[in-house]
Design an enzyme around this catalytic site. Structure first.
Site, PDB file in Angstrom:
ATOM      1  N   GLU A 217      -5.501   3.134 -14.707  1.00 17.64           N
ATOM      2  CA  GLU A 217      -4.733   2.846 -15.928  1.00 17.64           C
ATOM      3  C   GLU A 217      -4.719   1.332 -16.056  1.00 17.64           C
ATOM      4  OE1 GLU A 217      -3.545   5.141 -17.912  1.00 17.64           O
ATOM      5  OE2 GLU A 217      -3.816   6.896 -16.651  1.00 17.64           O
TER       6      GLU A 217
ATOM      7  N   CYS B 249       2.482  -1.394 -20.928  1.00 17.90           N
ATOM      8  CA  CYS B 249       1.048  -1.215 -21.170  1.00 17.90           C
ATOM      9  C   CYS B 249       0.808  -0.552 -22.515  1.00 17.90           C
ATOM     10  CB  CYS B 249       0.442  -0.376 -20.054  1.00 17.90           C
ATOM     11  SG  CYS B 249       1.375   1.137 -19.766  1.00 17.90           S
TER      12      CYS B 249
HETATM   13  P1  NAP Z   1      -2.667  -6.504 -11.165  1.00 15.74           P
HETATM   14  O1  NAP Z   1      -2.542  -7.938 -10.882  1.00 15.74           O
HETATM   15  O2  NAP Z   1      -4.004  -5.934 -11.382  1.00 15.74           O
HETATM   16  O3  NAP Z   1      -1.924  -5.781  -9.958  1.00 15.74           O
HETATM   17  C1  NAP Z   1      -1.779  -4.391  -9.919  1.00 15.74           C
HETATM   18  C2  NAP Z   1      -1.653  -3.944  -8.490  1.00 15.74           C
HETATM   19  O4  NAP Z   1      -2.884  -4.160  -7.800  1.00 15.74           O
HETATM   20  C3  NAP Z   1      -0.597  -4.687  -7.699  1.00 15.74           C
HETATM   21  O5  NAP Z   1       0.055  -3.779  -6.840  1.00 15.74           O
HETATM   22  C4  NAP Z   1      -1.413  -5.692  -6.914  1.00 15.74           C
HETATM   23  O6  NAP Z   1      -0.778  -6.135  -5.738  1.00 15.74           O
HETATM   24  C5  NAP Z   1      -2.624  -4.875  -6.598  1.00 15.74           C
HETATM   25  N1  NAP Z   1      -3.814  -5.649  -6.254  1.00 15.74           N
HETATM   26  C6  NAP Z   1      -4.099  -6.933  -6.569  1.00 15.74           C
HETATM   27  N2  NAP Z   1      -5.318  -7.265  -6.092  1.00 15.74           N
HETATM   28  C7  NAP Z   1      -5.790  -6.165  -5.446  1.00 15.74           C
HETATM   29  C8  NAP Z   1      -6.995  -5.884  -4.732  1.00 15.74           C
HETATM   30  N3  NAP Z   1      -7.946  -6.791  -4.595  1.00 15.74           N
HETATM   31  N4  NAP Z   1      -7.142  -4.651  -4.207  1.00 15.74           N
HETATM   32  C9  NAP Z   1      -6.194  -3.707  -4.337  1.00 15.74           C
HETATM   33  N5  NAP Z   1      -5.038  -3.925  -5.011  1.00 15.74           N
HETATM   34  C10 NAP Z   1      -4.841  -5.139  -5.560  1.00 15.74           C
HETATM   35  O7  NAP Z   1      -1.824  -6.061 -12.430  1.00 15.74           O
HETATM   36  P2  NAP Z   1      -0.325  -6.464 -12.804  1.00 15.74           P
HETATM   37  O8  NAP Z   1      -0.393  -7.882 -13.210  1.00 15.74           O
HETATM   38  O9  NAP Z   1       0.607  -6.044 -11.720  1.00 15.74           O
HETATM   39  O10 NAP Z   1      -0.026  -5.511 -14.032  1.00 15.74           O
HETATM   40  C11 NAP Z   1      -0.173  -5.901 -15.370  1.00 15.74           C
HETATM   41  C12 NAP Z   1      -1.306  -5.148 -16.000  1.00 15.74           C
HETATM   42  O11 NAP Z   1      -1.141  -3.753 -15.767  1.00 15.74           O
HETATM   43  C13 NAP Z   1      -1.362  -5.295 -17.492  1.00 15.74           C
HETATM   44  O12 NAP Z   1      -2.658  -5.638 -17.853  1.00 15.74           O
HETATM   45  C14 NAP Z   1      -0.992  -3.932 -18.029  1.00 15.74           C
HETATM   46  O13 NAP Z   1      -1.612  -3.608 -19.247  1.00 15.74           O
HETATM   47  C15 NAP Z   1      -1.426  -3.025 -16.946  1.00 15.74           C
HETATM   48  N6  NAP Z   1      -0.627  -1.807 -16.957  1.00 15.74           N
HETATM   49  C16 NAP Z   1      -1.230  -0.659 -17.346  1.00 15.74           C
HETATM   50  C17 NAP Z   1      -0.503   0.510 -17.369  1.00 15.74           C
HETATM   51  C18 NAP Z   1      -1.141   1.804 -17.784  1.00 15.74           C
HETATM   52  O14 NAP Z   1      -0.541   2.850 -17.560  1.00 15.74           O
HETATM   53  N7  NAP Z   1      -2.306   1.785 -18.372  1.00 15.74           N
HETATM   54  C19 NAP Z   1       0.827   0.517 -16.978  1.00 15.74           C
HETATM   55  C20 NAP Z   1       1.405  -0.674 -16.587  1.00 15.74           C
HETATM   56  C21 NAP Z   1       0.654  -1.839 -16.577  1.00 15.74           C
HETATM   57  P3  NAP Z   1       0.045  -7.516  -5.715  1.00 15.74           P
HETATM   58  O15 NAP Z   1       1.151  -7.378  -6.680  1.00 15.74           O
HETATM   59  O16 NAP Z   1       0.500  -7.601  -4.320  1.00 15.74           O
HETATM   60  O17 NAP Z   1      -0.928  -8.583  -6.095  1.00 15.74           O
END
Ligand code: NAP
Length: 527
Positions: free
Chosen positions: A262, A301
């Site tokens: 997602e 999101c």
């Molecule tokens: P993110 O930076 O991609 O982080 C998401 C998760 O991935 C966090 O738990 C993060 O851990 C982890 N992560 C980071 N690097 C990783 C790696 N190399 N390997 C495995 N896991 C890793 O996203 P975010 O900034 O938290 O979230 C915002 C984004 O999420 C927005 O773009 C939004 O649109 C999207 N979103 C989508 C939905 C949906 O249902 N489609 C819902 C909510 C949000 P850390 O926090 O420890 O870095």
């Protein structure tokens, strides 16, 4: 680096026991006051042991239960969470910077989703597997037939979650996983991990789930994907950038670990070409856009990012939205007059400001609430951004506006010249979670819904007769599908019992009538 021992270190729950990391950890902050709250860390944890324990001990215990028993377990989790709601609201105020009604979207939204699956699961009763459709004859002789069945996968479900929904993001995934009989390991986003950790802790302490059924690992994601084996699944929510890393990890690319993504999304709102400034459809669109921009400071999101209106209504729409946004007071969520709190961190604040600068290369500012003082918050410290409405008269030539998701209270207004152009512009988002349509004409609503269905996980069609009962553009309801094609990640979640498909394997059982009759005795429930 000195270890800040005066700030509490949250333990992880892995291999059926509470374990603290051996490193200094990462300090979680209050995004309004800038003060330290707790630390998270998982250095030194034996991940292989933890994943094996969940897979073998947790999985076996869950699979020994029927669907009905697991549904009752979800009901018990609901009771535990309801009993601790006040603590969750307190954590959300302190760590997420949200006003009470925005905390509710996450906290009560998560509890509601669990309750929904508890109720749905009851109907599955004593079944141990699910039948998929009817028996099919494979030849002239009907004695040998095929029956498709769904059986729970014998692996773990790893959830890597985003920062914006520490509660709902856990439970909307855990409810169908646990109901399916699959143990859960959740790794919350670091910035807001506290609420997830606390909820898991309450459930574990209450003793309502078997050992190994629910684990939480806070802090770094390093090494988690390496633990995944072929029957495990991984469900990721977050940015498109991290999604690419997950998708290309050998667990997914080589070991065929099932993966649900997602990711981000440039969701749209579309006003009927026949709407006028005084029509109900116009008013409904304006109200919904304002709600979407301000709920959780636009950190959803599913939030509306692009607004498409007939060209003749461009100015009127900008004025109507701007007038409502001007009433939105921003600041410390503890202040009774504050309607919108902060973003989750100063880092997100910087991202939103940078994103706005990027969008402004193609758009004009139609409304900006940031010239008004924050209520009870210091602009130099608090991660508060007031709503900003941008607009362009030339959405066809725009590129960035259809590509860049600014994860905050920001949306862009765009005029269209004809219906076909509106659909084409919406599809420039390359696949989104949701589009909403505002109209009083059933024929247009049906046409728009089908035009947009293939590029969206959900089409939310609003007319005056559903104004009071509609559930909201950005609200994800457990009975409806959540996810979206293309850039939205290509995933599917929720949609009632459909969500359980991800945690089951479908197999064709080819056997005699007698054998298939015996199978129905243990798998009486047909999807
Ligand atoms: P993110 O930076 O991609 O982080 C998401 C998760 O991935 C966090 O738990 C993060 O851990 C982890 N992560 C980071 N690097 C990783 C790696 N190399 N390997 C495995 N896991 C890793 O996203 P975010 O900034 O938290 O979230 C915002 C984004 O999420 C927005 O773009 C939004 O649109 C999207 N979103 C989508 C939905 C949906 O249902 N489609 C819902 C909510 C949000 P850390 O926090 O420890 O870095």
């Amino acid at each position: 680096m000195s270890i800040p021992t005066d700030i509490p270190l949250l333990p992880n729950h892995l291999a059926g026991r509470w374990q603290t990391g051996s490193g200094p950890g990462t300090t979680l902050l209050d995004p309004v006051l800038g003060t330290p709250l707790v630390r998270v860390d998982n250095r030194g944890l034996d991940l292989a042991e933890g994943f094996s324990f969940a897979r073998d001990t947790g999985g076996a215990a869950l699979r020994a239960m029927s669907y009905g028993q697991r549904a009752a377990m979800l009901g018990a989790i609901v009771k535990v969470l309801q009993a601790n709601r006040d603590a969750y609201y307190d954590i959300a105020t302190r760590n997420c910077g949200t006003v009470t009604k925005d905390s509710a979207v996450d906290i009560d939204g998560g509890i509601f989703t669990l309750g929904y699956y508890a109720k749905q699961g009851e109907a599955l009763g004593e079944a141990r597997a699910l039948l998929d459709g009817d028996r099919i004859r494979m030849g002239k002789d009907p004695v040998f037939q095929t029956q498709h069945v769904f059986s729970p996968t014998r692996g773990v479900a790893l959830f890597i979650n985003a920062f914006n929904f520490p509660s709902w993001g856990l439970w909307e995934k855990a409810a169908p996983a646990l109901l399916s009989g699959v143990p859960v390991i959740v790794k919350p986003a670091t910035a807001t991990a506290w609420l997830t950790q606390r909820m898991v802790a309450d459930v574990i302490e209450a003793g309502v789930v078997p050992a190994g059924a629910l684990s939480v690992i806070c802090g770094s994601s390093v090494g988690l994907m390496d633990q995944l084996q072929p029957f495990d699944v991984v469900s990721f929510t977050g940015s498109a950038e991290t999604a690419r890393i997950i998708r290309s990890h050998p667990a997914v690319a080589q070991r065929s670990v099932r993966c649900n993504i997602e990711a981000d999304s440039l969701n749209s709102a579309l006003l009927d070409p026949a709407a006028t400034e005084d029509s109900e459809a116009f008013k409904l669109l304006v109200s919904e856009v304002v709600r979407e921009m301000t709920v959780k400071s636009g950190q959803k999101c599913t939030a509306i990012r692009r607004i498409f209106v007939p060209r003749a209504l461009y100015q009127a729409t900008a004025q109507a939205i701007g007038a409502k946004l001007a009433k939105c007071s921003v600041g410390n969520p503890r202040h009774e007059n504050v309607r919108m709190g902060s973003l989750v961190s100063r880092e997100q604040y910087d991202n939103v400001i940078a994103g706005l600068t990027h969008l402004k290369t193609e758009a004009d500012v139609l409304f900006d609430g940031n010239s008004t003082e924050l209520l009870d918050a210091d602009r130099a410290v608090a991660a508060c951004v007031a709503p900003v409405l941008l607009g362009t008269q030339d959405p066809v030539a725009a590129k960035v506006l259809h590509e860049v998701e600014v994860f905050g209270p920001v949306a862009t207004l765009m005029p269209y010249d004809n219906e076909a152009q509106a659909y084409a512009l919406i599809r420039r988002g390359e696949g989104s979670l949701v589009a909403s349509v505002y109209s009083e004409d059933p024929a247009f609503m049906a046409r728009a819904a089908l035009e947009l269905a293939d590029s969206h996980g959900r089409v939310h069609v609003i007319s005056p007769d559903v104004a009071a009962s509609q559930t909201g553009h950005g609200n994800v309801m457990p009975m409806s599908l959540h996810g979206g094609p293309g850039r939205a990640g290509g995933g599917e979640e929720l949609g009632g019992l459909r969500a359980m498909g991800f945690y089951h394997r479908r197999s064709a059982i080819q056997a005699s009538t007698a054998a298939l009759d015996a199978l129905v005795a243990v798998a009486p429930w047909r999807t």
